[in-house]
Design a protein around this motif. Structure first.
Motif, PDB file in Angstrom:
ATOM      1  N   UNK A 243       7.289  -6.363  12.852  1.00  0.00           N
ATOM      2  CA  UNK A 243       6.616  -5.126  12.477  1.00  0.00           C
ATOM      3  C   UNK A 243       6.067  -5.221  11.055  1.00  0.00           C
ATOM      4  N   UNK A 244       4.839  -4.735  10.876  1.00  0.00           N
ATOM      5  CA  UNK A 244       4.192  -4.732   9.565  1.00  0.00           C
ATOM      6  C   UNK A 244       3.745  -3.315   9.235  1.00  0.00           C
ATOM      7  N   UNK A 245       4.167  -2.804   8.085  1.00  0.00           N
ATOM      8  CA  UNK A 245       3.688  -1.534   7.541  1.00  0.00           C
ATOM      9  C   UNK A 245       2.953  -1.852   6.242  1.00  0.00           C
ATOM     10  N   UNK A 246       1.655  -1.531   6.203  1.00  0.00           N
ATOM     11  CA  UNK A 246       0.844  -1.935   5.051  1.00  0.00           C
ATOM     12  C   UNK A 246       0.012  -0.776   4.521  1.00  0.00           C
ATOM     13  N   UNK A 247      -0.192  -0.785   3.208  1.00  0.00           N
ATOM     14  CA  UNK A 247      -1.082   0.162   2.537  1.00  0.00           C
ATOM     15  C   UNK A 247      -2.184  -0.632   1.843  1.00  0.00           C
ATOM     16  N   UNK A 248      -3.441  -0.297   2.156  1.00  0.00           N
ATOM     17  CA  UNK A 248      -4.588  -1.003   1.587  1.00  0.00           C
ATOM     18  C   UNK A 248      -5.402  -0.053   0.703  1.00  0.00           C
ATOM     19  N   UNK A 249      -5.817  -0.562  -0.459  1.00  0.00           N
ATOM     20  CA  UNK A 249      -6.669   0.225  -1.352  1.00  0.00           C
ATOM     21  C   UNK A 249      -8.081   0.331  -0.773  1.00  0.00           C
ATOM     22  N   UNK A 250      -8.720   1.473  -1.039  1.00  0.00           N
ATOM     23  CA  UNK A 250     -10.083   1.721  -0.559  1.00  0.00           C
ATOM     24  C   UNK A 250     -11.020   2.016  -1.730  1.00  0.00           C
ATOM     25  N   UNK A 251     -12.293   1.840  -1.464  1.00  0.00           N
ATOM     26  CA  UNK A 251     -13.296   2.295  -2.436  1.00  0.00           C
ATOM     27  C   UNK A 251     -14.459   2.934  -1.684  1.00  0.00           C
TER      28      UNK A 251
END
Length: 251
Positions: A243-251
């Motif tokens: 399982x992978x829980x990820x937070x990615x920055x946006x622009x």
């Protein structure tokens, strides 16, 4: 007297004078909060186990002496151990070990009085082997030689890290794809990773097997061919979850 008063005033001034210290954050200003998207993905697959571990118990008792109970147990344990030693391959990672050895008196109660009933000795031999095709014969022969019960039987994987690494790689790629889809739908673009949490787990269906030496002696022998085939034990499959829980920055 004037010197004393002057010293007191100076001390008061030192104590009460306020100090002004500017932190680097106050000078430079706090970093503005950046937008991000949170996604998760679970990858899974079924694999065949390559290792089995079985606990074979030898239990004996004697109503007269502990020494006799120990002697009986050693006699049976030596027979079972000698047989098992010839069935494993140490160079392949196989091994035997003793576990849960105990020797103690057993009591019964009569009219609130504790009365010595017998002396009991228990010894477990753990068989760890990659020869899954032998496990049925190993169990049956051990019981035939005097083992009392099979306490546990577990199948597992020897290369867990490799299985996890493959699934985690897949789950991470899929999580990134999901982040790109969500970002595009919101009119944004993924520009970096805020954080990623991962986990890997295994779930196997443990085969239920219970037999004792009395059952083996009472079981009818159909014919010589059936007698040599051993008990029917299926190893089944093991499910691997990443399982992978990820937070990615946006622009």
């Amino acid at each position: 007297m004037k010197k004393i008063i002057m010293s007191t005033l100076l001390a008061a001034m030192v104590v009460t004078t306020p100090s002004f210290v500017l932190s680097a954050g106050a000078i430079n200003g706090a970093e503005p909060e950046r937008g991000y998207v949170s996604v998760s993905y679970t990858a899974e697959k079924e694999v065949s186990p390559d290792t089995v571990e079985v606990s074979i118990a030898i239990r004996t008792d004697d109503r007269k002496t502990m020494q006799e109970a120990v002697r009986k147990n050693k006699e049976l344990s030596d027979k079972v151990y000698a047989y098992l030693k010839g069935q494993i391959t140490p160079t392949n990672g196989d091994y035997l070990k003793t576990a849960n050895y105990s020797a103690s008196p057993s009591y019964v109660y009569n009219n609130n009085k504790r009365i010595l009933d017998k002396y009991e000795v228990s010894n477990n031999i753990i068989v760890h082997t990659k020869s899954l095709d032998k496990i049925s014969t190993i169990i049956d022969k051990s019981l035939e030689l005097g083992a009392t019960t099979v306490d546990s039987l577990n199948f597992s994987l020897s290369e867990k890290d490799a299985q996890c690494a493959e699934l985690l790689s897949n789950a991470t790629k899929q999580a990134r794809k999901r982040a790109d889809i969500v970002a595009a739908a919101a009119g944004s673009t993924v520009i970096g990773i805020r954080n990623i949490d991962t986990s890997c787990s295994f779930n196997s269906s443990r085969p239920r097997y219970y037999a004792n030496s009395l059952m083996m002696k009472a079981a009818p022998m159909a014919d010589s061919a059936d007698a040599g085939s051993g008990s029917n034990i299926e190893s089944g499959t093991i499910k691997v979850y990443s399982n992978v829980n990820a937070n990615f920055y946006l622009k």
